[in-house]
Write a protein that holds these residues in place. Structure first.
Motif, PDB file in Angstrom:
ATOM      1  N   ASP A 139      50.637  31.839  42.118  1.00  0.00           N
ATOM      2  CA  ASP A 139      50.823  31.525  43.536  1.00  0.00           C
ATOM      3  C   ASP A 139      50.256  30.159  43.895  1.00  0.00           C
ATOM      4  O   ASP A 139      50.569  29.619  44.945  1.00  0.00           O
ATOM      5  N   GLY A 140      49.411  29.615  43.030  1.00  0.00           N
ATOM      6  CA  GLY A 140      48.846  28.287  43.241  1.00  0.00           C
ATOM      7  C   GLY A 140      47.538  28.308  44.011  1.00  0.00           C
ATOM      8  O   GLY A 140      47.480  28.824  45.124  1.00  0.00           O
ATOM      9  N   TYR A 141      46.500  27.791  43.381  1.00  0.00           N
ATOM     10  CA  TYR A 141      45.179  27.698  43.994  1.00  0.00           C
ATOM     11  C   TYR A 141      44.575  26.344  43.652  1.00  0.00           C
ATOM     12  O   TYR A 141      44.795  25.820  42.567  1.00  0.00           O
ATOM     13  N   ASP A 142      43.810  25.822  44.587  1.00  0.00           N
ATOM     14  CA  ASP A 142      43.101  24.574  44.307  1.00  0.00           C
ATOM     15  C   ASP A 142      41.920  24.829  43.389  1.00  0.00           C
ATOM     16  O   ASP A 142      41.603  24.008  42.537  1.00  0.00           O
ATOM     17  N   MET A 167      42.532  24.070  51.643  1.00  0.00           N
ATOM     18  CA  MET A 167      42.207  24.308  50.249  1.00  0.00           C
ATOM     19  C   MET A 167      42.262  25.811  50.007  1.00  0.00           C
ATOM     20  O   MET A 167      41.639  26.577  50.719  1.00  0.00           O
ATOM     21  N   ARG A 168      42.999  26.219  48.983  1.00  0.00           N
ATOM     22  CA  ARG A 168      43.077  27.634  48.596  1.00  0.00           C
ATOM     23  C   ARG A 168      42.113  27.895  47.446  1.00  0.00           C
ATOM     24  O   ARG A 168      42.183  27.237  46.411  1.00  0.00           O
ATOM     25  N   ILE A 169      41.238  28.876  47.657  1.00  0.00           N
ATOM     26  CA  ILE A 169      40.234  29.235  46.652  1.00  0.00           C
ATOM     27  C   ILE A 169      40.377  30.717  46.349  1.00  0.00           C
ATOM     28  O   ILE A 169      40.473  31.544  47.257  1.00  0.00           O
ATOM     29  N   LEU A 170      40.379  31.055  45.057  1.00  0.00           N
ATOM     30  CA  LEU A 170      40.372  32.447  44.620  1.00  0.00           C
ATOM     31  C   LEU A 170      39.063  32.710  43.893  1.00  0.00           C
ATOM     32  O   LEU A 170      38.734  32.020  42.918  1.00  0.00           O
ATOM     33  N   VAL A 171      38.306  33.687  44.374  1.00  0.00           N
ATOM     34  CA  VAL A 171      37.078  34.137  43.714  1.00  0.00           C
ATOM     35  C   VAL A 171      37.444  35.427  42.992  1.00  0.00           C
ATOM     36  O   VAL A 171      37.873  36.392  43.630  1.00  0.00           O
ATOM     37  N   ALA A 172      37.296  35.435  41.666  1.00  0.00           N
ATOM     38  CA  ALA A 172      37.707  36.585  40.862  1.00  0.00           C
ATOM     39  C   ALA A 172      36.519  37.171  40.111  1.00  0.00           C
ATOM     40  O   ALA A 172      35.942  36.515  39.242  1.00  0.00           O
ATOM     41  N   GLY A 173      36.166  38.399  40.463  1.00  0.00           N
ATOM     42  CA  GLY A 173      35.150  39.128  39.713  1.00  0.00           C
ATOM     43  C   GLY A 173      35.794  39.698  38.465  1.00  0.00           C
ATOM     44  O   GLY A 173      36.794  40.401  38.547  1.00  0.00           O
ATOM     45  N   VAL A 174      35.234  39.375  37.301  1.00  0.00           N
ATOM     46  CA  VAL A 174      35.808  39.749  36.012  1.00  0.00           C
ATOM     47  C   VAL A 174      34.789  40.570  35.234  1.00  0.00           C
ATOM     48  O   VAL A 174      33.591  40.293  35.291  1.00  0.00           O
ATOM     49  N   GLY A 175      35.258  41.575  34.489  1.00  0.00           N
ATOM     50  CA  GLY A 175      34.361  42.321  33.620  1.00  0.00           C
ATOM     51  C   GLY A 175      34.727  43.783  33.515  1.00  0.00           C
ATOM     52  O   GLY A 175      35.580  44.289  34.249  1.00  0.00           O
ATOM     53  N   ASN A 176      34.069  44.451  32.605  1.00  0.00           N
ATOM     54  CA  ASN A 176      34.319  45.854  32.312  1.00  0.00           C
ATOM     55  C   ASN A 176      33.136  46.685  32.798  1.00  0.00           C
ATOM     56  O   ASN A 176      32.052  46.628  32.214  1.00  0.00           O
ATOM     57  N   VAL A 177      33.346  47.464  33.847  1.00  0.00           N
ATOM     58  CA  VAL A 177      32.265  48.264  34.423  1.00  0.00           C
ATOM     59  C   VAL A 177      31.796  49.378  33.500  1.00  0.00           C
ATOM     60  O   VAL A 177      30.770  50.006  33.754  1.00  0.00           O
TER      61      VAL A 177
END
Length: 178
Positions: free
Chosen positions: A55-58, A1-11
């Protein structure tokens, strides 16, 4: 299983930097992240995230601030409905997750990667934190800063459950991520 954890936001907008701070802490401890899990600090680079998702992630796990009318620092685990992205506005300087997924939907079709976002990412979860302050400024408010370590732990729990194949549907959009 491919997992992408993405931190999002404006510092540069106080608590909006929450997702970036969580990603930075995860990236600082690479041994704590399983091999099938990628962690990125996307910040405000939503277009970059949309292209990366090709790239494709589950599973995409977005870490961001989320208004749910709770106390500042409260954490929520939400499941995003990929079908609800069609009307999101495209703004390359500050794209919301909805806009990123709407862009991804079009990119998947245009590049022949799939018929839409569902063909390149199977599930989208959002680990959200209730902000206290979103005005221009550097640094997280006290309650949001206090929630960062718990959010790092929550990411670990969610990823572990996903990798174990546990079916843990998010029952409602205000389920606390604990």
């Amino acid at each position: 299983m491919r997992i992408l954890v993405a931190g999002v936001g404006n510092v540069l907008c106080s608590d909006d930097g929450f997702g970036s701070e969580v990603a930075a802490r995860l990236l600082a401890r690479p041994g704590d992240v399983p091999a099938d899990v990628e962690v990125v600090d996307v910040g405000i680079r939503g277009v970059h995230l949309a292209y990366r998702l090709l790239d494709g992630y589950d599973v995409l796990l977005i870490v961001d601030t989320t208004h749910r009318d709770g106390p500042p620092g409260a954490l929520y685990l939400l499941e995003h409905d990929l079908a609800a992205t069609a009307d999101a506005a495209l703004d390359p300087h500050g794209m919301s997750p909805d806009a990123v997924l709407a862009l991804l939907d079009g990119l998947a079709r245009d590049t022949g990667t799939g018929r839409g976002a569902r063909d390149v990412v199977g599930r989208v979860l959002v680990l959200g934190c209730e902000p206290a302050e979103l005005e221009p400024g550097i640094g997280l408010s006290t309650p949001v800063l206090a929630a960062v370590d718990e959010a790092v732990a929550a990411v670990g729990r969610v990823v572990d459950r996903l990798l174990a194949g546990e079916d843990f549907g998010v029952r409602n959009e205000e389920e606390v991520a604990r």
